[in-house]
Design a protein around this motif. Sequence first.
Motif, PDB file in Angstrom:
ATOM      1  N   ALA A 148       0.829  -1.206   0.000  1.00  0.00           N
ATOM      2  CA  ALA A 148       0.000   0.000   0.000  1.00  0.00           C
ATOM      3  C   ALA A 148       0.866   1.260   0.000  1.00  0.00           C
ATOM      4  CB  ALA A 148      -0.924  -0.001   1.214  1.00  0.00           C
ATOM      5  N   SER A 149       1.939   1.252   0.777  1.00  0.00           N
ATOM      6  CA  SER A 149       2.833   2.403   0.830  1.00  0.00           C
ATOM      7  C   SER A 149       3.500   2.650  -0.517  1.00  0.00           C
ATOM      8  CB  SER A 149       3.898   2.180   1.913  1.00  0.00           C
ATOM      9  OG  SER A 149       4.795   3.266   1.975  1.00  0.00           O
ATOM     10  N   VAL A 150       3.947   1.583  -1.161  1.00  0.00           N
ATOM     11  CA  VAL A 150       4.568   1.704  -2.486  1.00  0.00           C
ATOM     12  C   VAL A 150       3.564   2.253  -3.494  1.00  0.00           C
ATOM     13  CG1 VAL A 150       5.521   0.376  -4.414  1.00  0.00           C
ATOM     14  CG2 VAL A 150       6.313  -0.066  -2.087  1.00  0.00           C
ATOM     15  N   ASN A 191       3.988   5.885  -5.489  1.00  0.00           N
ATOM     16  CA  ASN A 191       3.996   6.021  -6.947  1.00  0.00           C
ATOM     17  C   ASN A 191       2.830   6.861  -7.446  1.00  0.00           C
ATOM     18  OD1 ASN A 191       6.156   4.168  -8.433  1.00  0.00           O
ATOM     19  ND2 ASN A 191       5.563   3.132  -6.553  1.00  0.00           N
ATOM     20  N   ALA A 192       1.672   6.756  -6.791  1.00  0.00           N
ATOM     21  CA  ALA A 192       0.511   7.548  -7.197  1.00  0.00           C
ATOM     22  C   ALA A 192       0.785   9.041  -7.026  1.00  0.00           C
ATOM     23  CB  ALA A 192      -0.712   7.139  -6.387  1.00  0.00           C
ATOM     24  N   LEU A 200       3.714  10.572  -7.139  1.00  0.00           N
ATOM     25  CA  LEU A 200       4.674  11.024  -8.150  1.00  0.00           C
ATOM     26  C   LEU A 200       4.045  11.096  -9.544  1.00  0.00           C
ATOM     27  CD1 LEU A 200       7.817   9.062  -6.944  1.00  0.00           C
ATOM     28  CD2 LEU A 200       7.299  11.483  -6.615  1.00  0.00           C
ATOM     29  N   ILE A 201       3.237  10.097  -9.880  1.00  0.00           N
ATOM     30  CA  ILE A 201       2.596  10.089 -11.198  1.00  0.00           C
ATOM     31  C   ILE A 201       1.607  11.246 -11.325  1.00  0.00           C
ATOM     32  CG2 ILE A 201       1.030   8.792 -12.693  1.00  0.00           C
ATOM     33  CD1 ILE A 201       2.352   6.228 -11.622  1.00  0.00           C
ATOM     34  N   SER A 202       0.832  11.490 -10.257  1.00  0.00           N
ATOM     35  CA  SER A 202      -0.187  12.543 -10.316  1.00  0.00           C
ATOM     36  C   SER A 202       0.412  13.939 -10.434  1.00  0.00           C
ATOM     37  CB  SER A 202      -1.089  12.466  -9.074  1.00  0.00           C
ATOM     38  OG  SER A 202      -0.343  12.745  -7.900  1.00  0.00           O
ATOM     39  N   THR A 203       1.635  14.109  -9.944  1.00  0.00           N
ATOM     40  CA  THR A 203       2.279  15.423 -10.022  1.00  0.00           C
ATOM     41  C   THR A 203       3.186  15.559 -11.241  1.00  0.00           C
ATOM     42  OG1 THR A 203       4.013  14.609  -8.519  1.00  0.00           O
ATOM     43  CG2 THR A 203       2.192  15.852  -7.546  1.00  0.00           C
ATOM     44  N   GLY A 204       3.274  14.502 -12.049  1.00  0.00           N
ATOM     45  CA  GLY A 204       4.071  14.567 -13.266  1.00  0.00           C
ATOM     46  C   GLY A 204       5.566  14.567 -13.022  1.00  0.00           C
ATOM     47  N   ALA A 205       6.029  13.709 -12.114  1.00  0.00           N
ATOM     48  CA  ALA A 205       7.459  13.656 -11.799  1.00  0.00           C
ATOM     49  C   ALA A 205       8.280  13.310 -13.037  1.00  0.00           C
ATOM     50  CB  ALA A 205       7.707  12.614 -10.706  1.00  0.00           C
ATOM     51  N   PRO A 206       9.425  13.959 -13.215  1.00  0.00           N
ATOM     52  CA  PRO A 206      10.249  13.700 -14.406  1.00  0.00           C
ATOM     53  C   PRO A 206      10.958  12.357 -14.319  1.00  0.00           C
ATOM     54  CG  PRO A 206      11.399  15.183 -12.931  1.00  0.00           C
ATOM     55  CD  PRO A 206      10.031  14.978 -12.343  1.00  0.00           C
ATOM     56  N   GLY A 207      11.274  11.797 -15.488  1.00  0.00           N
ATOM     57  CA  GLY A 207      12.075  10.585 -15.551  1.00  0.00           C
ATOM     58  C   GLY A 207      13.544  10.933 -15.594  1.00  0.00           C
TER      59      GLY A 207
END
Length: 242
Positions: A34-36, A40-41, A43-50
């Motif tokens: 759940a923590s993982v 990830n949710a 980071l994805i929702s804020t548009g984290a860069p690769g």
Amino acid sequence: MTSPQNSATAPTAAVPTRAVPERLVGVTAIALAASVAVQNAVLISTGAPGYGDPITEVLAFHAEHRGAVAIAVGLEALNLPLLLGFVTGLHGIVRRRGGRGADWSRLAVAAGASAAAVLAFYAVLWDGVVLSAGELTEPSPELVLTWQMHAAAFAWALSALGTTLIGAALATHAAGMTPPWQRLLGVAGGGVLIAAGVANLAIADGSSLLFVGVPGYLAWFIWLLATGVRLARTRTAGHSRS
């Protein structure tokens, strides 16, 4: 008359005692999954860069989304004790079940400890990226180096995590805790993670080889959640039968 009654009730009283460790390990696995997922949710929702994105985008994101990174790093600090608690608890269950798969569970403990150490370094470097970005108007060599080391640490952690997954999957299957499909998922997913980790230098330089590890990371999440639910549900059923 007192002695027979005591001997008759003793086995029933022992069942919950044996059940507690397995249920706790199951809950720990579910909490880690759940923590993982939340991490990830965010980071994805804020548009984290690769790691392959332009460094200017990296700077802009970390300057504008300090709170999101703080949540992600904070959850990483939570993931470490959960991971260590899970692999050590799993080793204890394997030993109590007769020791079949104990060598594999020892491997999982050692690899899990290595993964925790590398991920701690990864998180500290991420703090450095955020703190540097808040004071910069354009990328600096120090920011670039910190970001690349952050990427390299994540790639190294993939290999350790893959080894943890393989050891845990083989140990739980040998001990009769998981079905064959979970063993296959664990070995395949762990192998993919290790393969991605081998390319840590390329990943640190922004290579898209990081995406090779995505299926393995997903396999780790699915295996972890399935194992946690199985452990918790199996022991609950044992309670109801007693």
